[in-house]
Design a protein around this motif. Structure first.
Motif, PDB file in Angstrom:
ATOM      1  N   GLY A 134      -0.481   2.451 -13.109  1.00 32.84           N
ATOM      2  CA  GLY A 134       0.101   3.809 -13.541  1.00 32.84           C
ATOM      3  C   GLY A 134       1.539   4.136 -12.689  1.00 32.84           C
ATOM      4  N   VAL A 135       1.864   3.296 -11.883  1.00 30.92           N
ATOM      5  CA  VAL A 135       3.173   3.713 -10.967  1.00 30.92           C
ATOM      6  C   VAL A 135       4.391   2.954 -11.666  1.00 30.92           C
ATOM      7  CG1 VAL A 135       4.190   2.987  -8.954  1.00 30.92           C
ATOM      8  CG2 VAL A 135       1.876   3.539  -8.861  1.00 30.92           C
ATOM      9  N   ASP A 136       5.508   3.918 -11.765  1.00 33.59           N
ATOM     10  CA  ASP A 136       6.825   3.503 -12.310  1.00 33.59           C
ATOM     11  C   ASP A 136       7.586   2.679 -11.613  1.00 33.59           C
ATOM     12  OD1 ASP A 136       9.030   3.123 -13.770  1.00 33.59           O
ATOM     13  OD2 ASP A 136       9.325   5.181 -14.279  1.00 33.59           O
ATOM     14  N   ALA A 137       7.378   1.296 -11.397  1.00 32.97           N
ATOM     15  CA  ALA A 137       7.854   0.555 -10.406  1.00 32.97           C
ATOM     16  C   ALA A 137       8.818  -0.644 -10.862  1.00 32.97           C
ATOM     17  CB  ALA A 137       6.812  -0.003  -9.601  1.00 32.97           C
ATOM     18  N   PHE A 138       9.629  -1.167  -9.954  1.00 31.81           N
ATOM     19  CA  PHE A 138      10.123  -2.373 -10.454  1.00 31.81           C
ATOM     20  C   PHE A 138      10.552  -3.187  -9.208  1.00 31.81           C
ATOM     21  CE2 PHE A 138      14.357  -0.005 -10.305  1.00 31.81           C
ATOM     22  CZ  PHE A 138      15.251  -0.875  -9.849  1.00 31.81           C
ATOM     23  N   VAL A 198       9.194   3.785  -7.743  1.00 29.20           N
ATOM     24  CA  VAL A 198       9.278   2.947  -6.594  1.00 29.20           C
ATOM     25  C   VAL A 198       9.798   1.814  -6.851  1.00 29.20           C
ATOM     26  CG1 VAL A 198       7.725   1.871  -4.867  1.00 29.20           C
ATOM     27  CG2 VAL A 198       7.270   4.137  -5.733  1.00 29.20           C
ATOM     28  N   VAL A 199      10.699   1.481  -5.987  1.00 28.55           N
ATOM     29  CA  VAL A 199      11.352   0.097  -6.004  1.00 28.55           C
ATOM     30  C   VAL A 199      10.761  -0.877  -4.917  1.00 28.55           C
ATOM     31  CG1 VAL A 199      13.675  -1.035  -5.633  1.00 28.55           C
ATOM     32  CG2 VAL A 199      13.538   0.910  -6.972  1.00 28.55           C
ATOM     33  N   ALA A 244       0.833  -1.273   0.067  1.00 29.36           N
ATOM     34  CA  ALA A 244       0.039   0.092   0.002  1.00 29.36           C
ATOM     35  C   ALA A 244       0.958   1.337   0.168  1.00 29.36           C
ATOM     36  CB  ALA A 244      -0.890  -0.107   1.110  1.00 29.36           C
ATOM     37  N   VAL A 245       2.234   1.185   0.754  1.00 29.47           N
ATOM     38  CA  VAL A 245       2.788   2.339   0.792  1.00 29.47           C
ATOM     39  C   VAL A 245       3.507   2.647  -0.595  1.00 29.47           C
ATOM     40  CG1 VAL A 245       5.068   3.397   1.692  1.00 29.47           C
ATOM     41  CG2 VAL A 245       3.451   2.134   3.136  1.00 29.47           C
ATOM     42  N   ALA A 246       3.880   1.442  -1.125  1.00 32.37           N
ATOM     43  CA  ALA A 246       4.403   1.487  -2.707  1.00 32.37           C
ATOM     44  C   ALA A 246       3.478   2.345  -3.496  1.00 32.37           C
ATOM     45  CB  ALA A 246       4.878   0.242  -3.037  1.00 32.37           C
TER      46      ALA A 246
END
Ligand code: NAD
Length: 259
Positions: free
Chosen positions: A55-59, A34-35, A22-24
């Motif tokens: 829509g979050v840029d994450a890996f 976000v990593v 949820a934080v990510a």
């Protein structure tokens, strides 16, 4: 996405499931890249896809926060991919089974302490070095109300969480000269069902909710909303302090009716 954290890079340990997930999501909604650093590969990959589809840029980087080489790799990969580190959420943690002190083993004690407490120290050390290079940053350590209140048979967990509060004080003082703020957040009872892998339906009973002065058990987004504020510039004068988030449970007086 644009928001209070636009252009920032955040690492969330234990971000595949539960509060960390949820934080990510929340930090991503506020514009951060976000990593997700988690030991659970399947859940981590799934969460990466879920965040991207929202829509979050994450890996995802497979990381055991208690292993130094994994933590170094987590930070190096983040820098390689996103250019640096601005925010670290030390959220990864495990519970304790509830055996009596006479039955607890040294291995069990060491395992809880190494993930819950040593992991916070390791991640702060390596991510903090990158923040210092960027001219500042924010570290949020997830403690627990168990740092302040206890029930029987929780020694390793309670000690790890109390240790996080004290470690937060020390880091805040040491890292202030690098313009790195360090705070801890101590959640009470948070129902993580809907943020598990796969998500589950909440199954608490009305009494669980009614015990809380706020009238309900917490959910991961309650914690995520607080953290999004704490890592933003709106909180730029806040460091070295703990925030309890528990629906009023810790300060509730237990009243025994004399009749
Ligand atoms: P969770 O079990 O739902 O999620 C924890 C995540 O951390 C999982 O994805 C797990 O794979 C990961 N993890 C475990 N060990 C790891 C390791 N060695 N390295 C990297 N990742 C690891 O737990 P949660 O309930 O979301 O709890 C998150 C944090 O919040 C923990 O530190 C916990 O102690 C704390 N907390 C939770 C509650 C609650 O009621 N849920 C209350 C107070 C504090």
């Amino acid at each position: 996405m644009s928001g209070r954290l636009s252009g920032k890079v955040a690492i969330v340990t234990g971000g595949a499931r539960g509060i960390g997930a949820a934080v990510a999501y929340k930090l991503g909604l506020e514009g951060a890249k976000v990593v997700i650093a988690d030991v659970h590969e399947e859940a981590g990959k799934w969460r990466e896809g879920w965040l991207r589809s929202n829509g979050v840029d994450a890996f995802f980087i497979k990381t055991d926060v208690s292993i130094e080489s994994d933590v170094k790799n987590m930070v190096n990969e983040t820098v390689k991919r996103f250019g640096g580190v601005d925010i670290l959420i030390n959220n990864a943690g495990i519970g304790f089974s509830g055996k009596s002190i006479f039955e607890q083993t040294l291995d069990e004690w060491n395992r809880v302490i190494s993930i819950n407490l040593t992991g916070v120290w390791l991640c702060s050390k390596y991510a903090g070095q990158e923040m210092a290079k960027r001219g500042g940053g924010v570290i949020v350590n997830i403690a627990s109300t168990r740092a302040f209140q206890s029930e029987p048979n929780t020694e390793p967990y309670s000690a790890s969480k109390g240790g996080i509060v004290a470690l937060t004080h020390s880091l805040a003082i040491s890292l202030s000269k690098y313009k790195i703020r360090v705070v801890s957040v101590a959640p009470g009872w948070i129902d993580t069902s809907e943020w598990q892998y796969p998500p589950r339906k909440p199954s608490l009973n009305p009494l669980d909710h009614a015990q809380h002065p706020a009238g309900r058990v917490g959910n991961p987004m309650d914690v995520a909303n607080l953290i999004a504020f704490l890592v933003s510039d709106e909180a730029s004068w806040i460091t070295g302090v703990n925030f309890t988030i528990d629906g009023g449970m810790t300060v509730k007086m237990i009243y025994m009716d004399p009749d």
